[in-house]
Design a protein around this motif. Structure first.
Motif, PDB file in Angstrom:
ATOM      1  N   GLY A  85       6.604  -3.844  -8.008  1.00 49.19           N
ATOM      2  CA  GLY A  85       6.586  -4.552  -6.741  1.00 49.19           C
ATOM      3  C   GLY A  85       5.297  -4.426  -5.971  1.00 49.19           C
ATOM      4  O   GLY A  85       5.248  -4.709  -4.773  1.00 49.19           O
ATOM      5  N   MET A  86       4.228  -4.016  -6.638  1.00 52.87           N
ATOM      6  CA  MET A  86       2.933  -3.788  -5.983  1.00 52.87           C
ATOM      7  C   MET A  86       2.066  -5.041  -6.157  1.00 52.87           C
ATOM      8  O   MET A  86       1.118  -5.088  -6.943  1.00 52.87           O
ATOM      9  N   ALA A  87       2.405  -6.083  -5.397  1.00 51.84           N
ATOM     10  CA  ALA A  87       1.784  -7.391  -5.603  1.00 51.84           C
ATOM     11  C   ALA A  87       0.296  -7.395  -5.270  1.00 51.84           C
ATOM     12  O   ALA A  87      -0.497  -8.012  -5.983  1.00 51.84           O
ATOM     13  N   GLU A  88      -0.087  -6.751  -4.175  1.00 51.04           N
ATOM     14  CA  GLU A  88      -1.495  -6.753  -3.780  1.00 51.04           C
ATOM     15  C   GLU A  88      -2.370  -6.120  -4.860  1.00 51.04           C
ATOM     16  O   GLU A  88      -3.436  -6.634  -5.198  1.00 51.04           O
ATOM     17  N   GLU A  89      -1.926  -4.991  -5.393  1.00 56.18           N
ATOM     18  CA  GLU A  89      -2.678  -4.323  -6.449  1.00 56.18           C
ATOM     19  C   GLU A  89      -2.750  -5.206  -7.688  1.00 56.18           C
ATOM     20  O   GLU A  89      -3.793  -5.296  -8.352  1.00 56.18           O
ATOM     21  N   ALA A  90      -1.644  -5.868  -8.014  1.00 60.78           N
ATOM     22  CA  ALA A  90      -1.627  -6.754  -9.177  1.00 60.78           C
ATOM     23  C   ALA A  90      -2.621  -7.903  -8.997  1.00 60.78           C
ATOM     24  O   ALA A  90      -3.353  -8.259  -9.930  1.00 60.78           O
ATOM     25  N   ILE A  91      -2.661  -8.485  -7.802  1.00 62.68           N
ATOM     26  CA  ILE A  91      -3.580  -9.594  -7.546  1.00 62.68           C
ATOM     27  C   ILE A  91      -5.025  -9.151  -7.729  1.00 62.68           C
ATOM     28  O   ILE A  91      -5.846  -9.878  -8.308  1.00 62.68           O
ATOM     29  N   ARG A  92      -5.345  -7.947  -7.269  1.00 61.75           N
ATOM     30  CA  ARG A  92      -6.717  -7.450  -7.428  1.00 61.75           C
ATOM     31  C   ARG A  92      -7.084  -7.334  -8.905  1.00 61.75           C
ATOM     32  O   ARG A  92      -8.210  -7.646  -9.308  1.00 61.75           O
ATOM     33  N   TYR A 146      -4.621  -6.983 -17.947  1.00 62.67           N
ATOM     34  CA  TYR A 146      -3.454  -7.831 -17.677  1.00 62.67           C
ATOM     35  C   TYR A 146      -2.162  -7.024 -17.743  1.00 62.67           C
ATOM     36  O   TYR A 146      -1.280  -7.161 -16.883  1.00 62.67           O
ATOM     37  N   LYS A 147      -2.040  -6.170 -18.745  1.00 59.16           N
ATOM     38  CA  LYS A 147      -0.824  -5.375 -18.887  1.00 59.16           C
ATOM     39  C   LYS A 147      -0.642  -4.410 -17.718  1.00 59.16           C
ATOM     40  O   LYS A 147       0.482  -4.176 -17.263  1.00 59.16           O
ATOM     41  N   ILE A 148      -1.747  -3.859 -17.231  1.00 59.98           N
ATOM     42  CA  ILE A 148      -1.664  -2.994 -16.050  1.00 59.98           C
ATOM     43  C   ILE A 148      -1.229  -3.818 -14.836  1.00 59.98           C
ATOM     44  O   ILE A 148      -0.409  -3.362 -14.022  1.00 59.98           O
ATOM     45  N   GLY A 149      -1.752  -5.026 -14.728  1.00 61.68           N
ATOM     46  CA  GLY A 149      -1.325  -5.911 -13.646  1.00 61.68           C
ATOM     47  C   GLY A 149       0.165  -6.172 -13.703  1.00 61.68           C
ATOM     48  O   GLY A 149       0.859  -6.165 -12.670  1.00 61.68           O
ATOM     49  N   ARG A 150       0.679  -6.388 -14.907  1.00 63.86           N
ATOM     50  CA  ARG A 150       2.117  -6.602 -15.072  1.00 63.86           C
ATOM     51  C   ARG A 150       2.911  -5.370 -14.681  1.00 63.86           C
ATOM     52  O   ARG A 150       4.005  -5.478 -14.112  1.00 63.86           O
ATOM     53  N   LEU A 151       2.368  -4.186 -14.976  1.00 60.28           N
ATOM     54  CA  LEU A 151       3.054  -2.950 -14.580  1.00 60.28           C
ATOM     55  C   LEU A 151       3.147  -2.851 -13.062  1.00 60.28           C
ATOM     56  O   LEU A 151       4.181  -2.456 -12.523  1.00 60.28           O
ATOM     57  N   PHE A 152       2.064  -3.207 -12.375  1.00 56.54           N
ATOM     58  CA  PHE A 152       2.106  -3.180 -10.918  1.00 56.54           C
ATOM     59  C   PHE A 152       3.121  -4.188 -10.385  1.00 56.54           C
ATOM     60  O   PHE A 152       3.834  -3.912  -9.410  1.00 56.54           O
ATOM     61  N   LEU A 153       3.213  -5.354 -11.019  1.00 51.59           N
ATOM     62  CA  LEU A 153       4.232  -6.319 -10.619  1.00 51.59           C
ATOM     63  C   LEU A 153       5.625  -5.742 -10.832  1.00 51.59           C
ATOM     64  O   LEU A 153       6.530  -5.955 -10.019  1.00 51.59           O
ATOM     65  N   GLU A 157       0.831  -1.200   0.000  1.00 50.57           N
ATOM     66  CA  GLU A 157       0.000   0.000   0.000  1.00 50.57           C
ATOM     67  C   GLU A 157       0.866   1.250   0.000  1.00 50.57           C
ATOM     68  O   GLU A 157       0.556   2.240  -0.665  1.00 50.57           O
ATOM     69  N   SER A 158       1.985   1.200   0.739  1.00 47.04           N
ATOM     70  CA  SER A 158       2.885   2.357   0.768  1.00 47.04           C
ATOM     71  C   SER A 158       3.492   2.602  -0.595  1.00 47.04           C
ATOM     72  O   SER A 158       3.566   3.729  -1.075  1.00 47.04           O
ATOM     73  N   ARG A 159       3.927   1.480  -1.244  1.00 47.16           N
ATOM     74  CA  ARG A 159       4.525   1.625  -2.578  1.00 47.16           C
ATOM     75  C   ARG A 159       3.505   2.132  -3.572  1.00 47.16           C
ATOM     76  O   ARG A 159       3.808   2.949  -4.437  1.00 47.16           O
ATOM     77  N   GLU A 160       2.266   1.618  -3.434  1.00 43.36           N
ATOM     78  CA  GLU A 160       1.222   2.052  -4.361  1.00 43.36           C
ATOM     79  C   GLU A 160       0.980   3.551  -4.223  1.00 43.36           C
ATOM     80  O   GLU A 160       0.887   4.282  -5.212  1.00 43.36           O
ATOM     81  N   GLY A 161       0.874   4.020  -2.963  1.00 41.98           N
ATOM     82  CA  GLY A 161       0.646   5.447  -2.752  1.00 41.98           C
ATOM     83  C   GLY A 161       1.789   6.275  -3.273  1.00 41.98           C
ATOM     84  O   GLY A 161       1.589   7.322  -3.912  1.00 41.98           O
ATOM     85  N   GLU A 162       3.021   5.780  -3.015  1.00 38.95           N
ATOM     86  CA  GLU A 162       4.191   6.521  -3.500  1.00 38.95           C
ATOM     87  C   GLU A 162       4.220   6.559  -5.018  1.00 38.95           C
ATOM     88  O   GLU A 162       4.504   7.588  -5.631  1.00 38.95           O
ATOM     89  N   TYR A 163       3.889   5.432  -5.628  1.00 37.78           N
ATOM     90  CA  TYR A 163       3.896   5.362  -7.083  1.00 37.78           C
ATOM     91  C   TYR A 163       2.873   6.322  -7.680  1.00 37.78           C
ATOM     92  O   TYR A 163       3.148   7.042  -8.626  1.00 37.78           O
ATOM     93  N   ARG A 164       1.693   6.360  -7.072  1.00 32.68           N
ATOM     94  CA  ARG A 164       0.664   7.250  -7.602  1.00 32.68           C
ATOM     95  C   ARG A 164       1.051   8.715  -7.427  1.00 32.68           C
ATOM     96  O   ARG A 164       0.760   9.549  -8.284  1.00 32.68           O
ATOM     97  N   ALA A 193       2.677 -12.841  -8.596  1.00 35.85           N
ATOM     98  CA  ALA A 193       2.424 -11.930  -7.479  1.00 35.85           C
ATOM     99  C   ALA A 193       2.567 -12.654  -6.141  1.00 35.85           C
ATOM    100  O   ALA A 193       3.133 -12.109  -5.185  1.00 35.85           O
ATOM    101  N   PHE A 194       2.066 -13.873  -6.064  1.00 35.56           N
ATOM    102  CA  PHE A 194       2.201 -14.642  -4.826  1.00 35.56           C
ATOM    103  C   PHE A 194       3.671 -14.978  -4.557  1.00 35.56           C
ATOM    104  O   PHE A 194       4.105 -15.000  -3.395  1.00 35.56           O
ATOM    105  N   LEU A 195       4.439 -15.245  -5.612  1.00 35.05           N
ATOM    106  CA  LEU A 195       5.865 -15.489  -5.420  1.00 35.05           C
ATOM    107  C   LEU A 195       6.547 -14.259  -4.849  1.00 35.05           C
ATOM    108  O   LEU A 195       7.400 -14.352  -3.965  1.00 35.05           O
ATOM    109  N   VAL A 196       6.192 -13.092  -5.361  1.00 33.20           N
ATOM    110  CA  VAL A 196       6.750 -11.844  -4.860  1.00 33.20           C
ATOM    111  C   VAL A 196       6.451 -11.693  -3.365  1.00 33.20           C
ATOM    112  O   VAL A 196       7.264 -11.185  -2.601  1.00 33.20           O
ATOM    113  N   GLN A 197       5.287 -12.152  -2.947  1.00 33.90           N
ATOM    114  CA  GLN A 197       4.890 -12.064  -1.543  1.00 33.90           C
ATOM    115  C   GLN A 197       5.485 -13.181  -0.692  1.00 33.90           C
ATOM    116  O   GLN A 197       5.263 -13.231   0.518  1.00 33.90           O
TER     117      GLN A 197
END
Length: 317
Positions: free
Chosen positions: A114-121, A104-111, A32-39, A143-147
């Motif tokens: 390093g934003m695994a939770e967002e990618a999983i969603r 899917y491509k957006i999910g890959r961008l989140f991966l 969540e911290s990385r996601e906020g920082e990224y945004r 994403a689960f591997l990253v976690q």
């Protein structure tokens, strides 16, 4: 290069994974911290003068469709501009929200960030409307591997392979997990099937070689690593791994040459060979190799000096 933890050198890692596997205790907060920082970074980047403004884009390409935005996003991604790629993918979804490939491509961008939770969603959202989407299953597994959740990741990779038997990346990831489970024969089968689908992947041959290495099948390990290097002669990981294999077969002189190409210099190569000598209980030869490393680069190889002292102490026991 100083080999301090041999296990790190012999665990095969697919290069497609660009993250560090960590623990899972604080993953959600970190994500969540990385996601906020990224945004926040995204918002700041929008304000930079060198960015193309919305007005400029609309003037240059007046009637862009969802597919056009997706193509532009792909172009930005190839250039390494993740931010602009993300913006174009979002625009594509604004024009047509029903494009699973863009999700899917957006999910890959989140991966990628390093934003695994967002990618999983995002991958879950794809699977809600298309449970048979093999790419989403594969992405969720990564994403689960990253976690640091290999059991959950394995379930997704198995599902991805079931849905698409030609999913070579999913098979490659399964190989990694099976190696960690010490099921080396099964790992070899997965890597081999993946290579049948993608025979030009130096990463797959490298991982296959290390699976053979872990299974103490050194001849096959060497053959696989040599194949990896034929595909990509600049693969330093494969050279270092080949050095490990050559040491195990007693070809220490050849191992020096392999480590030199992997470590980048002769001093590093001798230090690595010295460590392998020490692991094999050949302490006199280890001390000699460490001595050569120190002679070649005395200021840099403090660790080599420590290793040489250890080797001499073991020899005198």
């Amino acid at each position: 290069m100083v080999i301090r933890h041999p296990a790190r050198s012999i665990i095969p890692l697919l290069l497609w994974i660009i993250f560090i596997y960590g623990g899972c205790a604080s993953n959600k907060l970190q994500a969540e911290s990385r996601e906020g920082e990224y945004r926040r970074v995204m918002e700041l980047q929008k304000q930079k003068s060198e960015m193309i403004s919305e007005e400029e884009i609309s003037r240059k390409i007046p009637d862009m469709k969802a597919g056009d935005h997706e193509m532009q996003g792909d172009g930005y991604l190839r250039q390494g501009n993740v931010l602009m790629a993300y913006m174009q993918y979002v625009k594509a979804l604004q024009k047509d929200p029903s494009r699973p490939e863009v999700h899917y491509k957006i999910g890959r961008l989140f991966l990628k960030k390093g934003m695994a939770e967002e990618a999983i969603r995002i991958f879950d959202k794809i699977l809600e409307s298309d449970p048979q989407n093999a790419l989403a299953q594969e992405g969720k597994g990564v994403a689960f591997l990253v976690q640091g959740k290999p059991k959950k990741a394995k379930e997704n990779f198995l599902k991805a392979v079931e849905l698409d038997p030609k999913s070579w990346r999913a098979r490659g990831f399964l190989g990694i997990i099976l190696d960690r489970e010490k099921k080396f024969d099964e790992a070899v089968k997965e890597y081999s099937k993946a290579i049948e689908i993608n025979p030009k992947s130096t990463v797959l041959y490298n991982n296959l070689g290390m699976s053979h290495y872990l299974n103490r099948d050194y001849d096959r390990a060497a053959a696989s690593l040599i194949r990896a290097l034929r595909i990509d002669p600049s693969n330093t990981r494969a050279y270092n791994n080949l050095g490990l294999v050559l040491c195990k077969t007693g070809k220490y002189h050849d191992a020096v040459a392999a480590f030199k190409k992997g470590a980048g210099d002769e001093a590093g190569a001798y230090n690595n060979v010295g460590y392998m000598y020490m692991l094999d209980g050949k302490y006199s030869a280890a001390a000699e190799a460490f001595g050569k490393a120190i002679e070649l680069k005395p200021a840099f190889y403090v660790k080599a000096s420590e290793n040489m002292k250890r080797a001499k102490m073991e020899e005198n026991k």
